[in-house]
Design a protein around this motif. Structure first.
Motif, PDB file in Angstrom:
ATOM      1  N   VAL A  61       0.859  -1.191   0.000  1.00  0.00           N
ATOM      2  CA  VAL A  61       0.000   0.000   0.000  1.00  0.00           C
ATOM      3  C   VAL A  61       0.891   1.234   0.000  1.00  0.00           C
ATOM      4  N   ASN A  62       0.305   2.392  -0.321  1.00  0.00           N
ATOM      5  CA  ASN A  62       1.031   3.625  -0.045  1.00  0.00           C
ATOM      6  C   ASN A  62       0.462   4.244   1.232  1.00  0.00           C
ATOM      7  N   ALA A  63       1.204   5.138   1.846  1.00  0.00           N
ATOM      8  CA  ALA A  63       0.852   5.644   3.176  1.00  0.00           C
ATOM      9  C   ALA A  63      -0.477   6.399   3.167  1.00  0.00           C
ATOM     10  N   LEU A  64      -0.718   7.215   2.136  1.00  0.00           N
ATOM     11  CA  LEU A  64      -1.972   7.962   2.076  1.00  0.00           C
ATOM     12  C   LEU A  64      -3.150   7.021   1.868  1.00  0.00           C
ATOM     13  N   GLN A  65      -2.950   6.015   1.065  1.00  0.00           N
ATOM     14  CA  GLN A  65      -3.997   5.015   0.819  1.00  0.00           C
ATOM     15  C   GLN A  65      -4.399   4.329   2.128  1.00  0.00           C
ATOM     16  N   LEU A  66      -3.412   3.923   2.908  1.00  0.00           N
ATOM     17  CA  LEU A  66      -3.679   3.258   4.183  1.00  0.00           C
ATOM     18  C   LEU A  66      -4.401   4.194   5.146  1.00  0.00           C
ATOM     19  N   THR A  67      -3.931   5.429   5.231  1.00  0.00           N
ATOM     20  CA  THR A  67      -4.535   6.396   6.153  1.00  0.00           C
ATOM     21  C   THR A  67      -5.966   6.723   5.754  1.00  0.00           C
ATOM     22  N   ASN A  68      -6.207   6.878   4.470  1.00  0.00           N
ATOM     23  CA  ASN A  68      -7.551   7.189   3.990  1.00  0.00           C
ATOM     24  C   ASN A  68      -8.511   6.034   4.256  1.00  0.00           C
ATOM     25  N   SER A  69      -8.056   4.808   4.041  1.00  0.00           N
ATOM     26  CA  SER A  69      -8.900   3.642   4.307  1.00  0.00           C
ATOM     27  C   SER A  69      -9.191   3.516   5.799  1.00  0.00           C
ATOM     28  N   PHE A  70      -8.214   3.847   6.628  1.00  0.00           N
ATOM     29  CA  PHE A  70      -8.419   3.785   8.074  1.00  0.00           C
ATOM     30  C   PHE A  70      -9.456   4.810   8.515  1.00  0.00           C
ATOM     31  N   ALA A  71      -9.472   5.977   7.848  1.00  0.00           N
ATOM     32  CA  ALA A  71     -10.486   6.983   8.153  1.00  0.00           C
ATOM     33  C   ALA A  71     -11.883   6.422   7.916  1.00  0.00           C
TER      34      ALA A  71
END
Length: 634
Positions: free
Chosen positions: A398-408
């Protein structure tokens, strides 16, 4: 005789008439060929940069702007003494003599740039020197008041005024004015007809763009990551803060080996991919709950810390973790590989892959930034070992923004948004502000599942959980640690003794406002996410709470979720819940709720506090139970 005179007169009259007609044709009648010849002979055409609009942070502070600058050019044909001129300009401009002389020695050239975007002091000295054949032009130079703080996000422009990286490239058309090509006129001897040796032009300005970034937060986050890299001797770091409800990016920091930004070459939070490790476990747990394959009060046998899958063994990351039965909350709190792998087995390859795709993995987030990587989510079928690995964050990237956005989406009620860096545009003349159109969010899990996950993830940060160092005094937070092996870029497999230490969390638990991601690349002195990344989360979350004026809920950890005892002995049988509640109210703890039969009902959390009160009701039409959980102060 008279006839001859008449003939001669008519002949010369005809000739003069033809000459006059030709002169009239040349002087008055448009002629494209002659116009081109005139332009080549008497004009030089140069392109001047327009004034680009500014990039503003969310508080309307300029973080990228254009200011007037001067550029020096030469007409080598008019330079009488190239060597003397080159020596004089070399001292003024700070450029080597050889470089300048090579440009002005060729008398066949009529235009050459000597130096672009010089400061006022250099310009004044060039002007005072009154060098023949040397002239100047006024144009716009791009400047960044915060220097390196935003270069990984805003990017840069080239000398011709076009965006080359980052948001400068993404929004080049929106922020650019109308670049202008102007004609420098010459006299009959080819000399430029400039006024005071300087050309001035005014172009149409571009629009200002208002970003979602908070400069104070960006600076604070960067400072904390630099200190952490220095303390643990890390090779890089990434930090992201998202608005939990909208996925607007409040901060995005990317640091390289030296602790400085990877200057505008790339934004690692978006362009680089990696294995997420244990930070993927909450998504698998959410899918298990969403599919009703497990319940909040289920018990999962964790094989005393060691499980054979096909011809391989799966172990817990902590050798002291030798549990028999764990609840879903405890699986997340202890970061159990075996427990989450069993949830993955219940889901199966198709449901797990489909669920991860819904969360946005394996595809681009479509953030307004160039060069995004989509990560890797393999096509099915998966063998049993790969299924287990993906369940605890290996074998997927994953990329970091992708992971953070999905966690949101995991904690905001189940809605997946498109992350954004630019919120709106402002007209530079009228200052009218217009919001940019946003993509509609999509639902990925139910609100009920999201509410359960929030409470479960809060247990990670309590005594015995892996995220205890992420706690913020006065606030209840939730999150998940991650300690992932670093995949090698040179060969198959993982780099020896190289880990990505991370923590992803949100604040506060019951009404998440921000999701914060911290990752440190290859720390040397310690590599557990709980020791390296979690403390950074605590500092950034505390800073945000103060800055945003969040009201502390003053909840005691032991009143909300009982601490876990790392030293407890594994039990051979699951604990059977015998707690039952009547429709009337009863004061409980959240842990009691999650272990009770009510954990399978439709739960709705209301208010804040350290104690809870259940109000059970039944839908008259469907007969389904609905339970409101009222949080109350002591």
């Amino acid at each position: 005789m008279k006839a001859r005179i008449i003939i001669i007169f008519l002949f010369f009259s005809t000739v003069w008439l033809l000459v006059l007609s030709r002169a009239f044709y040349i002087q008055v009648w448009p002629n494209e060929k002659l116009a081109q010849l005139q332009e080549r002979k008497y004009q030089t055409r140069i392109k001047l940069n327009s004034q680009r609009g500014s990039f503003l942070d969310k508080d309307k502070r300029e973080i990228a702007m254009s200011q007037i600058s001067y550029s020096i050019y030469a007409d080598p044909k008019l330079v009488k003494s190239p060597k003397a001129t080159a020596r004089q300009l070399s001292k003024i401009l700070g450029v080597s003599y050889e470089s300048i002389f090579s440009k002005i020695k060729d008398k066949n050239r009529r235009f050459v740039w000597l130096q672009r975007f010089i400061d006022d002091h250099k310009f004044a000295r060039v002007k005072d020197a009154e060098l023949e054949g040397i002239s100047s032009v006024q144009e716009w130079k791009r400047v960044y008041p915060f220097e390196n703080l935003y270069k990984g996000i805003v990017g840069l422009v080239g000398q011709e005024g076009a965006g080359l990286e980052g948001l400068e490239l993404k929004y080049d058309k929106a922020i650019s004015g109308d670049s202008e090509k102007i004609n420098v006129k010459r006299d009959a001897r080819g000399r430029p007809l400039n006024i005071d040796g300087m050309i001035v032009t005014e172009n149409q300005m571009g629009n200002d763009l208002v970003m979602t970034i908070d400069t104070d937060l960006q600076f604070y986050f960067e400072t904390q990551l630099k200190e952490t890299m220095q303390t643990f001797e890390g090779e890089g770091a990434i930090g992201i803060v998202l608005d939990a409800a909208t996925s607007e990016v409040r901060a995005m920091v990317s640091l390289g080996n030296s602790g400085k930004h990877d200057l505008v070459l790339k934004q690692k939070a978006i362009t680089d991919v990696f294995e997420p490790g244990s930070t993927l476990k909450p998504f698998v747990m959410a899918l298990g709950l969403e599919e009703n394959l497990i319940q909040a009060n289920s018990k999962i046998f964790c094989e005393y810390g060691k499980m054979k899958v096909a011809d391989r063994w799966i172990k817990e990351s902590d050798s002291h973790h030798q549990f028999a039965y764990l609840s879903p909350s405890e699986i997340l709190a202890f970061s159990s590989n075996i427990g989450i792998a069993k949830v993955g087995f219940q889901l199966g390859t198709d449901k797990l892959r489909e669920g991860l795709l819904k969360f946005g993995f394996g595809q681009k987030t479509l953030v307004d930034f160039p060069g995004e990587s989509k990560g890797v989510l393999h096509e099915t079928p998966w063998n049993s070992h790969l299924l287990a690995n993906i369940s605890f964050g290996q074998g997927i990237s994953v990329n970091a923004l992708q992971l953070t956005n999905s966690f949101a989406a995991l904690v905001n009620g189940g809605m997946l948004n498109r992350p954004t860096l630019v919120k709106g545009r402002r007209n530079t003349e009228t200052l009218d502000y217009t919001e940019l159109e946003r993509a509609e969010p999509t639902r990925v899990i139910s609100k009920k599942t999201s509410d359960l996950l929030k409470v479960m993830l809060s247990s990670v940060t309590h005594e015995g959980g892996t995220g205890v160092n992420a706690r913020v005094p006065g606030f209840l937070i939730g999150g998940k640690t991650g300690t992932a092996q670093k995949a090698s870029s040179k060969y198959r497999g993982y780099e020896p003794n190289a880990y990505l230490s991370s923590f992803i969390g949100f604040i506060p638990v019951h009404e998440p406002r921000y999701v914060i991601y911290v990752m440190v690349d290859t720390p040397k002195k310690s590599f557990y996410g709980s020791q390296v990344a979690a403390p950074v989360f605590a500092k950034v979350a505390s800073f945000l709470a103060r800055k945003e004026g969040m009201v502390p809920n003053l909840i005691s950890d032991k009143n909300l979720v009982a601490g876990f005892d790392k030293t407890r002995k594994p039990s051979s049988k699951p604990k059977v819940d015998t707690t039952g509640f009547t429709p009337e109210t009863k004061m409980l703890s959240l842990r009691d709720v999650l272990k009770s039969s009510h954990a399978t009902d439709d739960l709705e959390f209301v208010g804040r506090g350290s104690k809870v009160e259940l109000m059970e009701s039944e839908d008259a039409e469907t007969g389904a139970k609905k339970v409101k959980v009222y949080l109350k102060a002591n």
